[in-house]
Design an enzyme around this catalytic site. Structure first.
Site, mmCIF file in Angstrom:
data_model
loop_
_atom_site.group_PDB
_atom_site.id
_atom_site.type_symbol
_atom_site.label_atom_id
_atom_site.label_comp_id
_atom_site.label_asym_id
_atom_site.label_seq_id
_atom_site.Cartn_x
_atom_site.Cartn_y
_atom_site.Cartn_z
ATOM 1 N N ASP A 93 -8.282 -23.529 -18.123
ATOM 2 C CA ASP A 93 -9.004 -24.771 -18.389
ATOM 3 C C ASP A 93 -10.486 -24.411 -18.491
ATOM 4 O OD1 ASP A 93 -10.382 -27.207 -18.251
ATOM 5 O OD2 ASP A 93 -8.885 -28.134 -16.954
ATOM 6 N N PHE B 201 -9.259 -28.647 -10.924
ATOM 7 C CA PHE B 201 -9.500 -30.080 -11.015
ATOM 8 C C PHE B 201 -8.203 -30.827 -10.706
ATOM 9 C CE2 PHE B 201 -10.427 -34.128 -13.220
ATOM 10 C CZ PHE B 201 -11.593 -34.437 -12.544
ATOM 11 N N TYR C 225 -16.882 -33.652 -23.813
ATOM 12 C CA TYR C 225 -17.870 -34.647 -23.389
ATOM 13 C C TYR C 225 -18.846 -34.112 -22.349
ATOM 14 C CZ TYR C 225 -14.169 -35.258 -19.863
ATOM 15 O OH TYR C 225 -13.205 -35.037 -18.910
#
Length: 398
Positions: free
Chosen positions: A185, A114, A210
């Site tokens: 991650d 990312f 989230y």
């Protein structure tokens, strides 16, 4: 363990008429969340005011909730803490990892990582001024670049665009054999598939709450530090709540014990209330059963799309063992096609340059949802609905 996914589906609010295949970007609302947050607002903040830090145990929540997340990611008890944003946790973990191998200069990541993780690494390298190098290679070439000059292997386990899954255990072992530190991650892993940080020997891991964990927009991140490092890492962000005695108000920083030293700022109490409600569901989830159902749904989806939409090209690994809980298809007009799907009640998202991305969470998605999704995408493609100018203008969030 078997799971009743029809029962878990009833625990989530998905708007009527919507098929939600974007839980890999923002998880939907658990039905219990509104009441749980309201109780925190009215009964705790409202009635207890500042005494809530003790009476409602607000200060203990980052560690308590860390242990609940730890069960889902195979972490040892007492080695996960929640708080701050994922980018902050990436910075913390990477800075600590670098300090464990001070004579090494190379940080290795891949082009599927990312971008924020890469940005944080670049910023950290600039600020340290120690001649560190960020080496970015293709995902499939990572193993070939693990060698004796490597300081830290920094990877996202599941590629956010394609869903390609790294072999955490093998790459961690290879990094250790080369004398390097392995940092993972788990943004697209936690709540999506079984993770075994302890079994894989991971040194550090970070992730967010989230997405698959359903704690709501802006929900806090988490960080894991392996027990062998927990009492010797030096936090680059030495916040007051990572201090050994924050309420002594010393002018000099003394790191807290173990994972507590990785706390930085004040716990986001209202957002943690939402996380609490979501974890009440996740506390009951068997990750192996979830993974099996995820594979069933993604295989159904791929077969359906390939049978009806020849213009879409599979961008995810075909082998389900090599991908996370998402499926991506490439299409030159992918953004407009996704907007056409959204207009018909199928929610996925788009990732540049041409990826239509769909997430599968068995807790609220079933076979009938997948069949409807395939039918909608087929209609959009067959009738070239993506050609409508209304779907061409890109919004700020894609």
């Amino acid at each position: 363990m078997t799971m009743d996914f029809a029962a878990t589906k009833a625990l989530f609010h998905v708007p009527q008429g919507m098929i939600y295949l974007d839980g890999n970007s923002l998880g939907p609302l658990p039905k219990a969340t509104a009441a749980r947050v309201a109780r925190t607002v009215t009964d705790e903040w409202g009635e207890m005011v500042i005494t809530g830090w003790n009476r409602a145990s607000w200060m203990a929540q980052p560690s308590d909730f860390g242990d609940r997340i730890g069960r889902l990611i195979g972490a040892e008890k007492g080695h996960v803490v929640v708080g701050d944003t994922l980018s902050i946790k990436v910075y913390q973990a990477l800075a600590s990892a670098i300090d464990l191998v001070p004579d090494r200069k190379v940080i290795l990541t891949d082009s599927g990582n990312f971008p924020s993780d890469i940005y944080m690494a670049e910023g950290l390298i600039r600020s340290l001024g120690r001649g560190l190098e960020l080496r970015v290679v293709a995902p499939e070439e990572v193993a070939d670049h693990i060698n004796d000059d490597l300081a830290v292997l920094m990877l996202t386990e599941v590629d956010y665009r394609t869903g390609r899954k790294h072999d955490m255990k093998a790459l961690t072992a290879q990094a250790h054999a080369a004398g390097a530190i392995a940092m993972w991650d788990l943004a697209h892993s936690a709540g999506a598939l079984p993770v075994d940080l302890a079994g894989c020997g991971a040194d550090f891991a970070v992730g967010c709450t989230y997405k698959y964990l359903n704690a709501g927009p802006g929900a806090p991140a988490f960080i894991f530090v392996a027990p062998r490092h927990a009492d010797r890492v030096k936090p680059a962000l030495s916040g007051w709540l990572g201090h050994a005695a924050p309420f002594a108000f010393d002018l000099d920083y003394r790191p807290g014990a173990g994972i507590e030293r990785m706390r930085v700022g004040t716990p986001p109490v209202l957002q943690l209330a939402a996380l609490d409600a979501a974890l009440d569901i996740w506390d009951q989830v068997d990750m192996d059963a979830l993974r099996a159902q995820s594979i069933l749904l993604t295989e159904q989806f791929i077969a359906g799309i390939e049978a009806t939409c020849p213009d879409l090209s599979l961008a995810s690994p075909r082998d389900p063992a090599m991908r996370g809980s998402q499926v991506s298809f490439a299409f030159d007009n992918g953004y407009a096609a996704m907007q056409a799907c959204i207009a018909r009640g199928l929610i996925g998202d788009f990732r540049a340059p041409d990826i239509m991305r769909f997430g599968f969470t068995p807790l609220f998605i079933d076979e009938s949802d997948v069949a409807q999704a395939v039918a909608i995408i087929g209609q959009v493609m067959d009738q070239r609905l993506w050609d409508d100018p209304a779907f061409q203008t890109r919004a700020r969030v894609t």
